[in-house]
Design a protein around this motif. Structure first.
Motif, short mmCIF file in Angstrom:
data_model
loop_
_atom_site.label_atom_id
_atom_site.label_comp_id
_atom_site.label_asym_id
_atom_site.label_seq_id
_atom_site.Cartn_x
_atom_site.Cartn_y
_atom_site.Cartn_z
N TYR A 115 0.83 -1.20 0.00
CA TYR A 115 0.00 0.00 0.00
C TYR A 115 0.87 1.25 0.00
O TYR A 115 0.64 2.18 -0.76
CB TYR A 115 -0.95 -0.03 1.20
N SER A 116 1.87 1.29 0.88
CA SER A 116 2.76 2.44 0.98
C SER A 116 4.02 2.04 1.73
O SER A 116 3.97 1.22 2.63
CB SER A 116 2.07 3.59 1.72
N GLN A 117 5.13 2.65 1.36
CA GLN A 117 6.37 2.43 2.10
C GLN A 117 6.45 3.35 3.31
O GLN A 117 7.36 3.24 4.13
CB GLN A 117 7.57 2.66 1.20
N GLU A 118 5.50 4.26 3.44
CA GLU A 118 5.53 5.27 4.50
C GLU A 118 4.64 4.95 5.69
O GLU A 118 4.75 5.59 6.73
CB GLU A 118 5.13 6.63 3.92
N THR A 141 -2.96 3.14 12.24
CA THR A 141 -1.98 3.30 11.18
C THR A 141 -0.93 4.30 11.65
O THR A 141 -1.26 5.37 12.15
CB THR A 141 -2.66 3.82 9.89
N ASN A 143 2.99 6.21 10.67
CA ASN A 143 3.95 6.47 9.61
C ASN A 143 5.33 6.04 10.08
O ASN A 143 5.48 5.54 11.20
CB ASN A 143 3.92 7.95 9.17
N THR A 144 6.33 6.22 9.25
CA THR A 144 7.67 5.74 9.59
C THR A 144 8.33 6.52 10.72
O THR A 144 9.34 6.09 11.26
CB THR A 144 8.59 5.76 8.36
N THR A 149 -1.91 8.19 12.58
CA THR A 149 -2.76 9.01 11.71
C THR A 149 -4.03 9.46 12.43
O THR A 149 -4.76 10.28 11.91
CB THR A 149 -3.17 8.21 10.46
#
Length: 162
Positions: A115-118, A141, A143-144, A149
């Protein structure tokens, strides 16, 4: 038919190698789109390190009214979360926390992608019961930079513990 035999053999080998949990869950997203979520899970919670693969499908507005409106043949995209877990066994109740990359699978084409690398999912939960087990989980969820979120999902599950 060959696929069915292969899946049965794979499940039999898995059961003989390590104990596992097979279940279904339902939940509600708090924040974001406030969707209801249906899911399935296969995991092992017996040791300090556990694994869990969750498959989720968010329900659309028309499907929320009754679960009878969910047409499994029309599902196109599902989310797959392969969690690595830290598990504590406290008097027969398992308390766990873990993280997973978010994968999106196209059911009809068989394609799976990140979905996302972040961003990634993190969950905490409890699972209790032998034979028939119940679970309660909270998922968010991140982030890195490990910032949430602000969207959380609360899931209740039931399944068989082998």
């Amino acid at each position: 038919m060959k696929k069915l035999l292969f899946i049965a053999l794979l499940i039999s080998l898995t059961v003989s190698v390590f104990p596992f949990f097979l279940g279904v869950s339902g939940g509600k997203e708090l924040g974001g789109k406030n969707r209801y979520i249906l899911g399935a899970e296969l995991g092992s919670y017996q040791n300090l390190l556990g694994i869990s693969v969750n498959v989720f499908y968010p329900l659309s507005g028309s499907e929320i009214d009754t679960f009878e409106n969910v047409n499994l043949s029309e599902i196109q995209l599902v989310e797959i979360d392969p969690y690595l877990l830290l598990v504590l066994n406290l008097l027969g109740t398992k308390v766990y926390a873990g993280a997973a990359p978010i994968l999106i699978a196209n059911v009809q084409s068989g394609e799976i992608g990140l979905y996302s690398q972040e961003v990634f999912h993190a969950k905490v939960g409890i699972k209790s019961g032998t034979g028939i087990a119940f679970s309660l989980e909270a998922i968010t969820t991140f982030n890195t930079q490990f910032l949430s979120t602000g969207i959380y999902t609360v899931n209740f599950g039931i399944g068989l513990s082998f």
